[in-house]
Design a protein around this motif. Structure first.
Motif, PDB file in Angstrom:
ATOM      1  N   PHE A  99      -1.344   3.567   8.603  1.00 59.13           N
ATOM      2  CA  PHE A  99      -1.461   2.210   8.077  1.00 59.13           C
ATOM      3  C   PHE A  99      -0.525   1.179   8.721  1.00 59.13           C
ATOM      4  O   PHE A  99      -0.496   0.041   8.293  1.00 59.13           O
ATOM      5  CB  PHE A  99      -1.229   2.220   6.560  1.00 59.13           C
ATOM      6  CG  PHE A  99      -2.207   3.090   5.829  1.00 59.13           C
ATOM      7  CD1 PHE A  99      -3.528   2.697   5.654  1.00 59.13           C
ATOM      8  CD2 PHE A  99      -1.823   4.321   5.325  1.00 59.13           C
ATOM      9  CE1 PHE A  99      -4.442   3.501   4.982  1.00 59.13           C
ATOM     10  CE2 PHE A  99      -2.721   5.136   4.654  1.00 59.13           C
ATOM     11  CZ  PHE A  99      -4.032   4.732   4.486  1.00 59.13           C
ATOM     12  N   THR A 100       0.260   1.569   9.703  1.00 62.37           N
ATOM     13  CA  THR A 100       1.096   0.594  10.400  1.00 62.37           C
ATOM     14  C   THR A 100       0.683   0.547  11.867  1.00 62.37           C
ATOM     15  O   THR A 100       0.221   1.547  12.431  1.00 62.37           O
ATOM     16  CB  THR A 100       2.593   0.951  10.296  1.00 62.37           C
ATOM     17  OG1 THR A 100       2.845   2.196  10.971  1.00 62.37           O
ATOM     18  CG2 THR A 100       3.034   1.060   8.847  1.00 62.37           C
ATOM     19  N   ALA A 101       0.852  -0.614  12.478  1.00 62.40           N
ATOM     20  CA  ALA A 101       0.500  -0.784  13.895  1.00 62.40           C
ATOM     21  C   ALA A 101       1.632  -0.270  14.777  1.00 62.40           C
ATOM     22  O   ALA A 101       2.811  -0.479  14.476  1.00 62.40           O
ATOM     23  CB  ALA A 101       0.242  -2.262  14.176  1.00 62.40           C
ATOM     24  N   PRO A 102       1.273   0.414  15.886  1.00 64.02           N
ATOM     25  CA  PRO A 102      -0.076   0.830  16.292  1.00 64.02           C
ATOM     26  C   PRO A 102      -0.545   2.033  15.453  1.00 64.02           C
ATOM     27  O   PRO A 102       0.222   2.948  15.197  1.00 64.02           O
ATOM     28  CB  PRO A 102       0.098   1.223  17.760  1.00 64.02           C
ATOM     29  CG  PRO A 102       1.527   1.670  17.844  1.00 64.02           C
ATOM     30  CD  PRO A 102       2.296   0.812  16.879  1.00 64.02           C
ATOM     31  N   LEU A 162       0.818  -1.209   0.000  1.00 65.52           N
ATOM     32  CA  LEU A 162       0.000   0.000   0.000  1.00 65.52           C
ATOM     33  C   LEU A 162       0.856   1.266   0.000  1.00 65.52           C
ATOM     34  O   LEU A 162       0.436   2.320  -0.474  1.00 65.52           O
ATOM     35  CB  LEU A 162      -0.925  -0.012   1.232  1.00 65.52           C
ATOM     36  CG  LEU A 162      -2.127   0.938   1.231  1.00 65.52           C
ATOM     37  CD1 LEU A 162      -3.063   0.610   0.092  1.00 65.52           C
ATOM     38  CD2 LEU A 162      -2.840   0.876   2.570  1.00 65.52           C
ATOM     39  N   SER A 163       2.061   1.138   0.501  1.00 64.03           N
ATOM     40  CA  SER A 163       2.944   2.299   0.595  1.00 64.03           C
ATOM     41  C   SER A 163       3.323   2.852  -0.775  1.00 64.03           C
ATOM     42  O   SER A 163       3.684   4.035  -0.898  1.00 64.03           O
ATOM     43  CB  SER A 163       4.217   1.930   1.368  1.00 64.03           C
ATOM     44  OG  SER A 163       4.929   0.903   0.703  1.00 64.03           O
ATOM     45  N   LEU A 164       3.248   2.012  -1.823  1.00 66.97           N
ATOM     46  CA  LEU A 164       3.655   2.471  -3.154  1.00 66.97           C
ATOM     47  C   LEU A 164       2.724   3.548  -3.698  1.00 66.97           C
ATOM     48  O   LEU A 164       3.101   4.286  -4.610  1.00 66.97           O
ATOM     49  CB  LEU A 164       3.705   1.291  -4.124  1.00 66.97           C
ATOM     50  CG  LEU A 164       4.786   0.240  -3.825  1.00 66.97           C
ATOM     51  CD1 LEU A 164       4.736  -0.871  -4.856  1.00 66.97           C
ATOM     52  CD2 LEU A 164       6.163   0.898  -3.804  1.00 66.97           C
ATOM     53  N   ILE A 165       1.519   3.647  -3.138  1.00 68.33           N
ATOM     54  CA  ILE A 165       0.608   4.709  -3.573  1.00 68.33           C
ATOM     55  C   ILE A 165       1.230   6.084  -3.316  1.00 68.33           C
ATOM     56  O   ILE A 165       0.996   7.038  -4.060  1.00 68.33           O
ATOM     57  CB  ILE A 165      -0.747   4.566  -2.849  1.00 68.33           C
ATOM     58  CG1 ILE A 165      -1.466   3.300  -3.342  1.00 68.33           C
ATOM     59  CG2 ILE A 165      -1.625   5.791  -3.067  1.00 68.33           C
ATOM     60  CD1 ILE A 165      -2.757   3.006  -2.630  1.00 68.33           C
ATOM     61  N   GLN A 213       4.828   5.484  16.324  1.00 66.39           N
ATOM     62  CA  GLN A 213       5.593   4.344  16.820  1.00 66.39           C
ATOM     63  C   GLN A 213       5.442   3.174  15.844  1.00 66.39           C
ATOM     64  O   GLN A 213       4.375   2.923  15.300  1.00 66.39           O
ATOM     65  CB  GLN A 213       5.088   3.932  18.215  1.00 66.39           C
ATOM     66  CG  GLN A 213       5.848   2.769  18.830  1.00 66.39           C
ATOM     67  CD  GLN A 213       5.298   2.400  20.193  1.00 66.39           C
ATOM     68  OE1 GLN A 213       4.437   3.102  20.725  1.00 66.39           O
ATOM     69  NE2 GLN A 213       5.786   1.316  20.753  1.00 66.39           N
ATOM     70  N   VAL A 214       6.515   2.445  15.639  1.00 66.87           N
ATOM     71  CA  VAL A 214       6.498   1.298  14.723  1.00 66.87           C
ATOM     72  C   VAL A 214       6.880   0.047  15.498  1.00 66.87           C
ATOM     73  O   VAL A 214       7.965  -0.041  16.065  1.00 66.87           O
ATOM     74  CB  VAL A 214       7.480   1.503  13.546  1.00 66.87           C
ATOM     75  CG1 VAL A 214       7.412   0.315  12.596  1.00 66.87           C
ATOM     76  CG2 VAL A 214       7.166   2.796  12.811  1.00 66.87           C
ATOM     77  N   GLU A 215       5.984  -0.931  15.550  1.00 69.41           N
ATOM     78  CA  GLU A 215       6.238  -2.166  16.290  1.00 69.41           C
ATOM     79  C   GLU A 215       6.880  -3.236  15.416  1.00 69.41           C
ATOM     80  O   GLU A 215       7.795  -3.936  15.852  1.00 69.41           O
ATOM     81  CB  GLU A 215       4.922  -2.703  16.882  1.00 69.41           C
ATOM     82  CG  GLU A 215       4.334  -1.831  17.973  1.00 69.41           C
ATOM     83  CD  GLU A 215       3.074  -2.433  18.557  1.00 69.41           C
ATOM     84  OE1 GLU A 215       2.560  -3.417  17.971  1.00 69.41           O
ATOM     85  OE2 GLU A 215       2.593  -1.931  19.588  1.00 69.41           O
ATOM     86  N   ASP A 216       6.409  -3.363  14.199  1.00 69.96           N
ATOM     87  CA  ASP A 216       6.884  -4.426  13.319  1.00 69.96           C
ATOM     88  C   ASP A 216       8.129  -3.949  12.562  1.00 69.96           C
ATOM     89  O   ASP A 216       8.070  -2.953  11.825  1.00 69.96           O
ATOM     90  CB  ASP A 216       5.786  -4.800  12.330  1.00 69.96           C
ATOM     91  CG  ASP A 216       6.151  -6.036  11.512  1.00 69.96           C
ATOM     92  OD1 ASP A 216       7.324  -6.440  11.550  1.00 69.96           O
ATOM     93  OD2 ASP A 216       5.246  -6.568  10.837  1.00 69.96           O
ATOM     94  N   PRO A 217       9.274  -4.629  12.738  1.00 64.83           N
ATOM     95  CA  PRO A 217      10.485  -4.225  12.009  1.00 64.83           C
ATOM     96  C   PRO A 217      10.273  -4.188  10.500  1.00 64.83           C
ATOM     97  O   PRO A 217      10.923  -3.393   9.800  1.00 64.83           O
ATOM     98  CB  PRO A 217      11.501  -5.292  12.410  1.00 64.83           C
ATOM     99  CG  PRO A 217      11.010  -5.810  13.726  1.00 64.83           C
ATOM    100  CD  PRO A 217       9.520  -5.761  13.639  1.00 64.83           C
TER     101      PRO A 217
END
Length: 286
Positions: A96-99, A61-64, A104-108
């Motif tokens: 669009f990223t958790a949380p 989705l980031s490519l948008i 804050q970015v949880e998933d590397p």
């Protein structure tokens, strides 16, 4: 001919493909407008990404967010496109990223996605800006060549010195979109016989033009001892020809590459035309 009258030559341009191109205001888009547009494009991309996500799971989705970067680069240049890249990466992270609704970015994996978006955005921005600059340079060169060709045809039809000077000034204005002054010596002093644009040559600039003619070389704007001069002056002298000085008031922030390639040719054509036996010389006097 009085200098005060020469500033109104734009109202007396002869008809023709070049001579009719009197000075036109070309207000540049404010710099801030490009940056605001980049943010608007990014916001629009966020709306599209949110709508797509609500319908189906969309991979990458980031490519948008690359699209606003490319659009901003093509239309507004490198700075706004880089802002679109940073804003896009931030929006993707926030929405669009958790949380969600947090930077804050949880998933590397999302860290890599955001970093990759910045890199891709930067590369796309650089390439699109380079392509836009090259396209603009090609269009500029084509316009200059067409203006020179039209001038070379039109000046041969003119018989009055003022008409010839008006055509030369209009051709240079069409080539560079800047103020222009055309001067020739009369009774030992330079006279402005045609001018176009909002900037007119002052007494100090006439002195700079005279110096360029006396020394036989280009005198740059803003260079000692003519620090206040806004014009670059090109002297055109050849044996058995009427000397001519062409003044062009370039924007120092947007100085064109090798303008002399066209200015000198226009000057030589004008000098040759003014020296032609068919030229009606008394028409220069009021």
């Amino acid at each position: 001919m009085a200098n005060s009258e020469s500033t109104h030559d734009r109202d007396n341009l002869p008809a023709g493909p070049i001579a009719g191109a009197a000075y036109r205001d070309r207000p540049d888009l404010p710099v801030v407008a490009g940056y605001l547009a980049a943010l608007v494009l990014t916001a629009f991309a966020t709306v599209i990404a949110s709508a797509l996500e609500s319908v189906a799971a969309v991979p990458n989705l980031s490519l948008i967010y690359v699209l606003p970067v490319i659009i901003a680069a093509i239309i507004f240049g490198f700075g706004p496109s880089m802002l679109a890249a940073v804003a896009g990466a931030s929006a993707y992270n926030f929405f669009f990223t958790a949380p969600r609704f947090s930077f804050q970015v949880e998933d590397p994996a999302n860290v890599w996605a955001i970093g990759l978006l910045l890199v891709v955005g930067g590369l796309a921005s650089s390439l699109a800006s380079l392509a836009a600059r090259r396209q603009a340079a090609i269009k500029l060169r084509l316009r200059q060549e067409q203006a020179l060709q039209s001038f070379s045809s039109a000046v041969s039809e003119a018989r009055q010195p003022r008409d010839m000077a008006n055509r030369a000034a209009a051709a240079l204005e069409e080539m560079f979109h800047v103020s222009v002054a055309v001067m020739t010596p009369a009774d030992g002093l330079l006279e402005i016989i045609s001018s176009l644009g909002p900037i007119t040559a002052s007494a100090s600039e006439l002195a700079a033009a005279q110096s360029s003619l006396d020394q036989g070389h280009l005198v740059r704007a803003g260079v000692y001892p003519f620090d206040t001069s806004r014009f670059d002056f090109w002297p055109i002298k050849a044996p058995n020809q009427q000397p001519v000085v062409l003044g062009v008031a370039f924007d120092l922030q947007e100085y064109p590459e090798r303008p002399d390639l066209f200015i000198v040719v226009v000057g030589r054509l004008l000098a040759a035309a003014l020296s032609s036996p068919s030229t009606v010389q008394p028409a220069m006097a009021e």
